[in-house]
Scaffold this motif. Structure first.
Motif, short mmCIF file in Angstrom:
data_model
loop_
_atom_site.label_atom_id
_atom_site.label_comp_id
_atom_site.label_asym_id
_atom_site.label_seq_id
_atom_site.Cartn_x
_atom_site.Cartn_y
_atom_site.Cartn_z
N HIS A 1 -2.86 11.72 -8.28
CA HIS A 1 -2.41 12.30 -7.02
C HIS A 1 -3.47 12.16 -5.92
O HIS A 1 -3.17 11.77 -4.79
CB HIS A 1 -2.05 13.78 -7.23
N VAL A 2 -4.72 12.44 -6.28
CA VAL A 2 -5.80 12.36 -5.28
C VAL A 2 -5.95 10.94 -4.76
O VAL A 2 -6.03 10.70 -3.54
CB VAL A 2 -7.14 12.87 -5.87
N LEU A 3 -5.93 9.96 -5.69
CA LEU A 3 -6.04 8.56 -5.26
C LEU A 3 -4.86 8.18 -4.37
O LEU A 3 -5.01 7.49 -3.36
CB LEU A 3 -6.09 7.64 -6.49
N LEU B 1 -5.27 9.68 -0.91
CA LEU B 1 -6.27 8.92 -0.15
C LEU B 1 -5.64 7.66 0.43
O LEU B 1 -5.87 7.30 1.59
CB LEU B 1 -7.46 8.55 -1.05
N CYS B 2 -4.82 6.99 -0.39
CA CYS B 2 -4.14 5.78 0.07
C CYS B 2 -3.15 6.09 1.19
O CYS B 2 -3.12 5.41 2.22
CB CYS B 2 -3.42 5.14 -1.13
N LEU B 3 -2.38 7.16 1.03
CA LEU B 3 -1.41 7.54 2.06
C LEU B 3 -2.11 7.94 3.35
O LEU B 3 -1.65 7.64 4.44
CB LEU B 3 -0.54 8.71 1.57
N VAL C 1 3.54 5.72 -5.61
CA VAL C 1 3.51 5.79 -7.08
C VAL C 1 2.38 6.71 -7.54
O VAL C 1 2.57 7.58 -8.39
CB VAL C 1 3.35 4.37 -7.68
N LEU C 2 1.19 6.53 -6.94
CA LEU C 2 0.04 7.32 -7.38
C LEU C 2 0.18 8.80 -6.98
O LEU C 2 -0.09 9.69 -7.76
CB LEU C 2 -1.26 6.74 -6.81
N ALA C 3 0.61 9.04 -5.74
CA ALA C 3 0.64 10.42 -5.24
C ALA C 3 1.79 11.22 -5.85
O ALA C 3 1.67 12.42 -6.09
CB ALA C 3 0.74 10.43 -3.72
N PHE C 4 2.93 10.56 -6.06
CA PHE C 4 4.12 11.28 -6.53
C PHE C 4 4.67 10.71 -7.84
O PHE C 4 5.05 11.45 -8.74
CB PHE C 4 5.21 11.23 -5.46
N GLY C 5 4.75 9.38 -7.93
CA GLY C 5 5.41 8.73 -9.07
C GLY C 5 4.79 9.07 -10.41
O GLY C 5 5.51 9.29 -11.39
N VAL C 6 3.46 9.14 -10.47
CA VAL C 6 2.80 9.46 -11.74
C VAL C 6 2.82 10.98 -12.01
O VAL C 6 3.21 11.41 -13.10
CB VAL C 6 1.36 8.90 -11.77
N PRO C 7 2.44 11.82 -11.04
CA PRO C 7 2.39 13.26 -11.35
C PRO C 7 3.75 13.91 -11.60
O PRO C 7 3.85 14.79 -12.44
CB PRO C 7 1.75 13.89 -10.09
N LEU D 1 0.84 -1.21 0.00
CA LEU D 1 0.00 0.00 0.00
C LEU D 1 0.87 1.25 0.00
O LEU D 1 0.54 2.25 -0.63
CB LEU D 1 -0.94 0.00 1.21
N ARG D 2 2.00 1.20 0.71
CA ARG D 2 2.92 2.33 0.68
C ARG D 2 3.46 2.56 -0.73
O ARG D 2 3.54 3.68 -1.21
CB ARG D 2 4.09 2.07 1.63
N LEU D 3 3.79 1.45 -1.38
CA LEU D 3 4.31 1.53 -2.74
C LEU D 3 3.26 2.13 -3.67
O LEU D 3 3.54 3.06 -4.44
CB LEU D 3 4.69 0.11 -3.20
N ILE D 4 2.01 1.62 -3.55
CA ILE D 4 0.93 2.11 -4.41
C ILE D 4 0.69 3.59 -4.14
O ILE D 4 0.56 4.41 -5.06
CB ILE D 4 -0.36 1.28 -4.18
#
Lengths: 289, 252
Positions: free
Chosen positions: A263-265, A268-270, A237-243, A231-234
């Motif tokens: 980033h929003v997703l 939410l995960c973080l 990646v979503l919050a920083f890795g993609v944007p 979950l940390r990895l996901i």
């Protein structure tokens, strides 16, 4: 800690909303007319929607207005006041922008209000000695970088978003690395909780009740912790890795949409992990963390 | 107001003797009984007679096993309720002013009419002394039976918290811990009473008295004379035992 959906939604969306309002207050950008309407609607949906969501976890939401009275000692009270004052001033700013003018000094005041609101939100968590993971400078640092970075993303401030989200990723990493051992380093153990530690190794033998109770439901949340690494990895990646690569190249309407959604997703995960991984010392009385 | 008052001279609280507590839970029942029909909202239960009972309690009794470095383990029954801390973190975090500490005797109370049920006070309490009532939506906590201890309609012997009044082993003591001459203060001084989680900086008023170390286990002087179960059995029963043991998978 129990990751209540209302609190996760509140901290995520109001953080983004106030982040966007921060940049609008600085005049970055300073839209007018219908474009301004669009920007301010997004900011207010986030900020007000988040605040409304936060009332869902109250036992008696009809008395929420009383929460504005104890600003001398309570960070929650200060947050409520800061949010309302900022949103009222921001409303005037939005009205002026709608009719074609950007009121700079008022805008700066609104931006300051946004900073105070986000800071007071973070302090609600950072003040708690009972949750060692949260009681650290990384908690406000994380709330600030995510709010202002996400806000910059929404406000189309590519360079600022790139810098702040990079910083956010670093802060998040530090928060995890230091936070994972902070409970053990806090000095609170089953021995100190029971005062029996001097006599020997203390083990919870019989719980006081056969079923669950409020304390276990609210503070001892262990479901999903085993997936924490992925979950940390996901989330990262979503919050920083993609944007971040998108920001580094160029923002178009399409890529900006992808970056914002991701980033929003991710946040939410973080945020879910922020609660689910936080361990309250009361768990020690139950032999649980 | 959620600002803490200056430390009061009178500090009412409990002293709990872990040496004499037998873990009978009578204090839990007495507490629930008194407080569900007196001060504030009732202490609700959900599914009390069903498969998944859960409810609000202001006092709960844990049991711990303490394993010393050498010798046998010791079991300690451990009642826990609000410690009425001097630096009560639950009071200062309250956004509405519902949580307060009384200036005159140090009792920490919740004004339920002002409570919004945000749970932040329970988050701030390291001891798990506060529980949000699922039915009333307000925070419940030990009142130190404030409606008994000053209640002139009760006989004098009953003007003490319900848990103290009911304890059959005399493990609970109520008094003024701000007065060094009081019986409870003397007890704490004599027996080496201690605070729970002192590192949390809450300065609890309630104190706990340590259990005595467990007696060393001694083999009874008559033990050698008590013959163990015979291993050299004779007769029909012994034959049946041997025969069944010899079967494949038979118990030996």
């Amino acid at each position: 800690m129990h990751p209540a959906p209302s609190v996760i939604a509140f901290t995520t969306f109001s953080g983004l909303g106030f982040g966007l309002l921060f940049w609008l207050g600085l005049g970055l950008p300073a839209p007018t007319g219908l474009v301004a309407l669009g920007f301010y609607v997004i900011a207010y949906v986030g900020a007000v929607g988040g605040l409304l969501a936060s009332t869902f976890h109250l036992g008696r939401p009809e008395r929420a207005a009383k929460a504005l009275t104890q600003w001398r000692t309570s960070w929650l009270s200060r947050e409520g006041i800061a949010a309302i004052v900022t949103l009222l001033l921001g409303g005037v700013l939005a009205l002026a922008a709608l009719f074609g003018s950007y009121l700079a000094p008022l805008g700066w005041l609104v931006s300051l209000g946004c900073l105070v609101t986000v800071g007071t939100t973070a302090m609600i968590y950072a003040q708690l000695r009972t949750v060692p993971r949260w009681r650290h400078w990384t908690t406000p640092a994380l709330f600030f970088t995510l709010s202002l970075g996400g806000g910059a993303l929404l406000a189309n401030q590519g360079a600022a978003a790139l810098a702040l989200l990079t910083l956010g990723a670093v802060v998040q990493f530090i928060a995890w690395v230091t936070g994972d051992t902070r409970f053990d380093r806090s000095g609170t153990t089953t021995g100190s909780a029971t005062g029996l530690g001097d006599l020997g190794e203390v083990r919870a033998f019989l719980p006081p009740h056969s079923g669950p109770n409020y304390l276990l439901r609210e503070f001892v949340y262990v479901v999903g912790r085993k997936h924490a690494f992925y979950l940390r990895l996901i989330g990262m990646v979503l919050a920083f890795g993609v944007p971040l690569p998108i920001l580094a190249v160029e923002l178009t309407h399409l890529t900006a949409g992808v970056a914002v959604l991701s980033h929003v997703l991710g946040v939410l995960c973080l945020r879910w992990l922020f609660f689910a991984q936080a361990e309250h010392v009361v768990g020690l009385y139950y032999g649980k963390r | 107001m959620t600002q803490l008052p200056p430390p009061s001279d009178v500090k009412l609280g409990l002293v709990i003797d872990l040496d004499t507590c037998v873990g009978c839970h009578a204090c839990v029942v007495a507490c629930k009984g008194w407080n569900t029909e007196n001060y504030g909202a009732a202490l609700s239960d959900s599914d009390p007679y069903g498969a998944d009972p859960s409810g609000t309690f202001l006092n709960r009794v844990h049991s711990y096993e303490v394993q010393p470095e050498t010798g046998p383990a010791q079991q300690v029954h451990f009642p826990k309720s609000c410690l009425h801390c001097e630096d009560a973190p639950c009071v200062t975090v309250c956004p509405t002013g519902a949580s307060y500490k009384r200036a005159e005797d140090g009792i920490v109370l919740v004004n339920e009419d002002a409570c919004i049920g945000c749970s932040l006070c329970a988050w701030a309490c390291p001891y798990g002394a506060r529980e949000l009532d699922a039915a009333a939506g307000v925070m419940k906590k030990c009142t130190l039976c404030v409606d008994r201890i000053y209640n002139e309609n009760l006989p004098e012997v009953d003007r003490t918290p319900a848990c103290v009044r009911t304890c059959p082993s005399g493990a609970r003591h109520f008094g003024d811990l701000g007065d060094p001459e009081s019986a409870v203060s003397q007890l704490v001084a004599e027996r080496g009473g201690f605070d729970l989680m002192p590192e949390q900086g809450t300065k609890p008023v309630n104190k706990y008295l340590p259990p005595r170390p467990r007696d060393a286990d001694e083999i009874d002087i008559l033990a050698p004379l008590l013959a163990p179960v015979a291993t050299d059995g004779k007769g029909l029963v012994a034959w049946i035992d041997r025969a069944l043991s010899a079967l494949p998978g038979g118990a030996r």
